[in-house]
Motif scaffolding. Sequence first.
Motif, PDB file in Angstrom:
ATOM      1  N   LEU A   1       0.604  -1.255   0.406  1.00 40.90           N
ATOM      2  CA  LEU A   1       0.121  -0.033  -0.026  1.00 40.90           C
ATOM      3  C   LEU A   1       0.733   1.017  -0.159  1.00 40.90           C
ATOM      4  N   PRO A   2       0.721   2.467  -0.363  1.00 35.92           N
ATOM      5  CA  PRO A   2       1.686   3.315  -0.615  1.00 35.92           C
ATOM      6  C   PRO A   2       0.885   3.803   1.317  1.00 35.92           C
ATOM      7  N   GLN A   3       1.726   4.892   1.196  1.00 31.48           N
ATOM      8  CA  GLN A   3       2.513   5.342   2.575  1.00 31.48           C
ATOM      9  C   GLN A   3       1.176   5.812   3.708  1.00 31.48           C
TER      10      GLN A   3
ATOM     11  N   LEU B   1      -0.836   4.591   6.157  1.00 33.23           N
ATOM     12  CA  LEU B   1      -1.298   4.977   7.891  1.00 33.23           C
ATOM     13  C   LEU B   1      -2.765   5.636   7.872  1.00 33.23           C
ATOM     14  N   LEU B   2      -3.228   5.718   6.683  1.00 34.85           N
ATOM     15  CA  LEU B   2      -4.784   6.329   7.164  1.00 34.85           C
ATOM     16  C   LEU B   2      -5.579   5.071   7.678  1.00 34.85           C
ATOM     17  N   ILE B   3      -5.645   3.652   6.718  1.00 29.12           N
ATOM     18  CA  ILE B   3      -6.163   2.898   7.738  1.00 29.12           C
ATOM     19  C   ILE B   3      -5.730   2.335   8.565  1.00 29.12           C
ATOM     20  N   SER B   4      -4.785   1.935   8.918  1.00 26.29           N
ATOM     21  CA  SER B   4      -4.361   1.720  11.112  1.00 26.29           C
ATOM     22  C   SER B   4      -5.083   3.073  10.957  1.00 26.29           C
ATOM     23  N   PHE B   5      -4.842   4.157  11.138  1.00 26.20           N
ATOM     24  CA  PHE B   5      -5.538   4.704  12.372  1.00 26.20           C
ATOM     25  C   PHE B   5      -6.861   4.948  12.356  1.00 26.20           C
TER      26      PHE B   5
ATOM     27  N   ILE C   1     -15.079  -0.732   9.633  1.00 19.93           N
ATOM     28  CA  ILE C   1     -15.994  -0.491   7.923  1.00 19.93           C
ATOM     29  C   ILE C   1     -15.007   0.753   7.345  1.00 19.93           C
ATOM     30  N   ILE C   2     -14.685   2.008   8.147  1.00 22.71           N
ATOM     31  CA  ILE C   2     -14.455   2.285   6.670  1.00 22.71           C
ATOM     32  C   ILE C   2     -12.950   2.306   6.372  1.00 22.71           C
ATOM     33  N   ALA C   3     -12.229   1.917   7.181  1.00 24.85           N
ATOM     34  CA  ALA C   3     -10.941   0.982   6.518  1.00 24.85           C
ATOM     35  C   ALA C   3     -11.221  -0.028   6.111  1.00 24.85           C
TER      36      ALA C   3
ATOM     37  N   SER D   1     -10.608  -0.318  -1.460  1.00 22.63           N
ATOM     38  CA  SER D   1     -10.519   0.409  -2.908  1.00 22.63           C
ATOM     39  C   SER D   1      -9.113   0.759  -3.048  1.00 22.63           C
ATOM     40  N   VAL D   2      -8.466   0.788  -2.267  1.00 27.43           N
ATOM     41  CA  VAL D   2      -6.570   1.193  -2.553  1.00 27.43           C
ATOM     42  C   VAL D   2      -6.050   0.457  -3.072  1.00 27.43           C
TER      43      VAL D   2
END
Length: 120
Positions: free
Chosen positions: A4-6, A10-14, A55-57, A63-64
């Motif tokens: 994944l792009p960084q 980071l966003l998914i981890s958050f 679910i957002i993650a 999607s990515v």
Amino acid sequence: MTDLPQWADLLISFFLVLGSSFAFIGSLGLLRLPDFMARLHAPTKNTTLGVGSVIIASMLYFSVTDSLSLHELLIAIFLFLTAPISAHLLAKAGLHLELEMTENTRDLRKKPEQYSDKDH
């Protein structure tokens, strides 16, 4: 395995950490709070936010890595529609059964005139 792009990582981890934190706090509240009405509040609010964040993650990850993923959106809509309704029904049942409450839990039925909008 897909790299994944960084920014996505980071966003998914958050969102995963945020969701698991909310779910943990809701579960802890269910375990530690003193009476039915207080216990009802913790899981309905915190766990709903926790599952929503997970679910957002999931939507971001799929999607990515693949293409726009909206399958999880149906889960989120179902969750956000059913959780408040089930909590309301449980609260009404608790009031109807006159379950015992601790003295710190406000019972608005004791002095209804105090919380009325009518002028005295």
